[in-house]
Design a protein around this motif. Sequence first.
Motif, PDB file in Angstrom:
ATOM      1  N   VAL A   1       0.823  -1.210   0.000  1.00 55.15           N
ATOM      2  CA  VAL A   1       0.000   0.000   0.000  1.00 55.15           C
ATOM      3  C   VAL A   1       0.861   1.265   0.000  1.00 55.15           C
ATOM      4  O   VAL A   1       0.631   2.195  -0.762  1.00 55.15           O
ATOM      5  N   SER A   2       1.893   1.296   0.840  1.00 51.12           N
ATOM      6  CA  SER A   2       2.688   2.521   0.935  1.00 51.12           C
ATOM      7  C   SER A   2       3.420   2.788  -0.374  1.00 51.12           C
ATOM      8  O   SER A   2       3.637   3.931  -0.763  1.00 51.12           O
ATOM      9  N   ILE A   3       3.782   1.716  -1.073  1.00 49.57           N
ATOM     10  CA  ILE A   3       4.515   1.875  -2.328  1.00 49.57           C
ATOM     11  C   ILE A   3       3.561   2.212  -3.470  1.00 49.57           C
ATOM     12  O   ILE A   3       3.919   2.919  -4.401  1.00 49.57           O
TER      13      ILE A   3
ATOM     14  N   GLN B   1       3.433   5.835  -3.881  1.00 49.57           N
ATOM     15  CA  GLN B   1       4.643   6.359  -4.517  1.00 49.57           C
ATOM     16  C   GLN B   1       4.566   6.223  -6.037  1.00 49.57           C
ATOM     17  O   GLN B   1       4.901   7.143  -6.779  1.00 49.57           O
TER      18      GLN B   1
ATOM     19  N   ASN C   1       2.067   8.639  -7.499  1.00 46.37           N
ATOM     20  CA  ASN C   1       2.660   9.980  -7.541  1.00 46.37           C
ATOM     21  C   ASN C   1       3.622  10.117  -8.714  1.00 46.37           C
ATOM     22  O   ASN C   1       3.636  11.134  -9.399  1.00 46.37           O
TER      23      ASN C   1
ATOM     24  N   SER D   1     -10.999   3.600  -5.515  1.00 47.68           N
ATOM     25  CA  SER D   1     -10.610   4.925  -5.033  1.00 47.68           C
ATOM     26  C   SER D   1      -9.350   5.408  -5.743  1.00 47.68           C
ATOM     27  O   SER D   1      -9.204   6.597  -6.030  1.00 47.68           O
ATOM     28  N   MET D   2      -8.449   4.478  -6.044  1.00 44.88           N
ATOM     29  CA  MET D   2      -7.227   4.866  -6.739  1.00 44.88           C
ATOM     30  C   MET D   2      -7.557   5.352  -8.150  1.00 44.88           C
ATOM     31  O   MET D   2      -7.024   6.353  -8.617  1.00 44.88           O
TER      32      MET D   2
ATOM     33  N   ARG E   1     -10.343   6.636  -9.146  1.00 42.48           N
ATOM     34  CA  ARG E   1     -11.026   7.923  -9.042  1.00 42.48           C
ATOM     35  C   ARG E   1     -10.009   9.046  -8.875  1.00 42.48           C
ATOM     36  O   ARG E   1     -10.130  10.115  -9.464  1.00 42.48           O
ATOM     37  N   HIS E   2      -9.016   8.751  -8.073  1.00 38.03           N
ATOM     38  CA  HIS E   2      -8.006   9.762  -7.782  1.00 38.03           C
ATOM     39  C   HIS E   2      -7.223  10.161  -9.031  1.00 38.03           C
ATOM     40  O   HIS E   2      -6.961  11.330  -9.263  1.00 38.03           O
TER      41      HIS E   2
ATOM     42  N   PRO F   1     -15.073  -1.695  -0.419  1.00 45.32           N
ATOM     43  CA  PRO F   1     -14.852  -1.859   1.021  1.00 45.32           C
ATOM     44  C   PRO F   1     -14.670  -0.511   1.712  1.00 45.32           C
ATOM     45  O   PRO F   1     -14.084   0.421   1.176  1.00 45.32           O
TER      46      PRO F   1
ATOM     47  N   ALA G   1     -13.327   1.476   5.069  1.00 41.48           N
ATOM     48  CA  ALA G   1     -12.324   1.232   6.098  1.00 41.48           C
ATOM     49  C   ALA G   1     -12.913   1.259   7.504  1.00 41.48           C
ATOM     50  O   ALA G   1     -12.545   0.471   8.362  1.00 41.48           O
TER      51      ALA G   1
ATOM     52  N   ARG H   1     -19.186   2.896  10.001  1.00 39.87           N
ATOM     53  CA  ARG H   1     -19.822   3.528   8.869  1.00 39.87           C
ATOM     54  C   ARG H   1     -20.198   2.485   7.813  1.00 39.87           C
ATOM     55  O   ARG H   1     -21.211   2.598   7.150  1.00 39.87           O
TER      56      ARG H   1
END
Lengths: 336, 364
Positions: B209-211, B214, B217, B238-239, B241-242, B281, B283, B287
């Motif tokens: 996830v953290s990579i 990167q 970006n 979500s990715m 969409r971004h 999903p 998080a 909710r």
Amino acid sequence: MEMDMKMRMNTNAGVNVSMSMNMNMDTNVDVNMNISDDLFLPLDESEKDSEFIAIESRSFIADAARRFSRNKLAMAGFIVLSAVVLLAIFGPVFSHYTFDGQDPSSRNSGSSLAHWFGTDKFGRDIFVRLLYGARISLMVGFVSAGINMAVGIAYGGISGYLGGKADMLMMRVVDIIYAIPSLLYVILIMLALGSNIRSILIGICISSWVSMARIVRSEILKLKTLEFSTAAFVIGASKARILFRHLLINALGPIIVTLTFMIPQAIFTEAFLSFVGVGISAPFASWGTLVQDARAFIDIYPMQVVYPVLAICVTIFSLNFIGDGLSDALNPKSRR
Amino acid sequence: MNTATAEVQNAAETFEATGARGEADALFRVEGLSKFFEVQKSGFAPKKYLKAVDRISLSVGKAETLGIVGESGCGKSTLGRAILQIHKPTAGKVFFHGIELTGLSEKQMAPFRRRMQMIFQDPYASLNPRYTVGDIIEEPMVIHKLYPPAERRRRVQELLLLVGLKPDHIRRYPHEFSGGQRQRIGIARTLATEPDFIVCDEPISALDVSIQAQIINLLEKIQRESGVSYLFIAHDLSMVRHISHRIGVMYLGSMVEYGPVELVYGAPLHPYTRLLLSSEPIADPKRARATHVHIPEGELPSPIDAPPGCPFCSRCAYILPECTASRPPDYRQPDGRTVRCYQYSQRRRQQRRAFGVADITATQ
Ligand SMILES: Nc1ncnc2c1ncn2[C@@H]1O[C@H](COP(=O)(O)OP(=O)(O)OP(=O)(O)O)[C@@H](O)[C@H]1O
Ligand SMILES: [Mg+2]
């Protein structure tokens, strides 16, 4: 040590990144859980470096060589074979005997300082004849393996890479060649072209390349579905480039292993042919003809049979050990 | 060189920058693209087809990102590969810089290959294990004869820097790198020929996830700096969409909904899009329970020899009589997006308006 520390540091950094992301999610995310652009911050320079080099630098070949050198049996085979090759090349040069020099005064003599392995029924030095025999046997082995490799790789590679109908046609041809006993080809060709090295080589090669072709084809069929083959296509590589520059070098392991088992097979075939009398003819010597010549006197002079048989055994064993060692060394899964 | 090749090459070299995000003069335009795989080849049984991509139309403008989402096996990769002419399309047309690629020989394709690239999903399988990093990144330049040979190494090092690696990684082998670093190597390879269009086939789904962030970006930075366009395939909603400007939602080979991101995410029209967005999903468990939406059950039909109707009708809550009769065409909506659903045909929309019934969007 240093690498370990770096790893730990970096995993920590990674955890921090994901934790901070989770915290953001709790606070800034709307009901539909859509991540908005402002959650994605550019990383600062230090974090960009956070992935580490996983394994120390070592090329595939260097790695394989290291694993091979740890295999005692394979190394023994390699040393013995090297000795046989060197003897075959240089031995006759330093001897004052020749393969057909007869000495009627000392026939069928036993081992002595003058004749290390004794002499045969014409008084020829058996040791020197063995060395000449080694030249022929090794040449048959290596040359036929070289031809098989070239033909088998090209044929199998093209067949596997093209696939479809072309592959089916090409493989049926292979099946037909495979279905006929290989000795039949050899003997027929010997009869047609005469008993010499050239026809032995043609006879051996005409049928034995098919096993190389089959191995290469199955490897290429596997490799061509991998993404790096598609990647090569996308960057504009031609079919030939993909096959020869990308796929075949990844099939090198099985190719080399097959090769090391082909050499002893060819040596054996040549020895067998010479033994049954359709191979190399007098006065030239090959290991097979040496056994054949000595066979008549096996009761009186058994050593004359033993030497060439030993030479064949030692060489073939060495090659097989090398083959086993290479197949282990080139297959990273058998890493020890 | 024959005249056709010369013409194509000429066209490729003298193409004009297509600035508009519109449909007509887009950088990449795909019309009714289909890719059927023949399955069950043996025996005397009639041939069966798997409709991996079924009559898909789309376009990508300059410096634009078109996101493609959908479940695993819905044909996203096949779409990307058919667009890049890796798979020969069964039907349809693909235009790049206004020139039709379908039907070109590989030789005629060469100048276009340089301009369109692909980033692969599996950073382990997409790099040749026997090549050094330098060889991998240099190869496209060698093939397309870019730069004098002496300069290529320097260019490789520039590219390594650009993607966040070190210039002295040039002599290392792919297996020495982690997944994220390999993906960077793959990105550097695609950038070597300065493409204007890159298909990113789930470039981050194999990474931590953290990579992932990167790499995203990095891709965004490259787009800002070079104006490259992306076809970005993913199943992380979500990715997508971004990163995307427009988005296409795929279901079993069909592009069920296609339009600007805000519209598709903000007010999804196609029943499948709405199902997909609701099953994303969440998080926060509290909710998640509060917003839990009933997901209509139903078997996922086999894509092989699919029945004549809409592929989604076995799971659809808004099924109409026409849905099982024939495959719906793409209906263009007033807001500009296209929806492949009979609910959004001119007739059905007019009926709803006449009876004062809200569009199904509002029911959710
Ligand atoms: N070469 C092929 N021959 C036959 N069928 C294929 C081939 N390639 C893909 N398919 C089929 O086409 C369908 C779509 O595959 P595709 O790889 O495009 O899906 P995807 O959306 O990319 O899935 P994923 O998210 O798992 O990557 C699948 O059912 C797959 O089995
Ligand atoms: Mg895929």
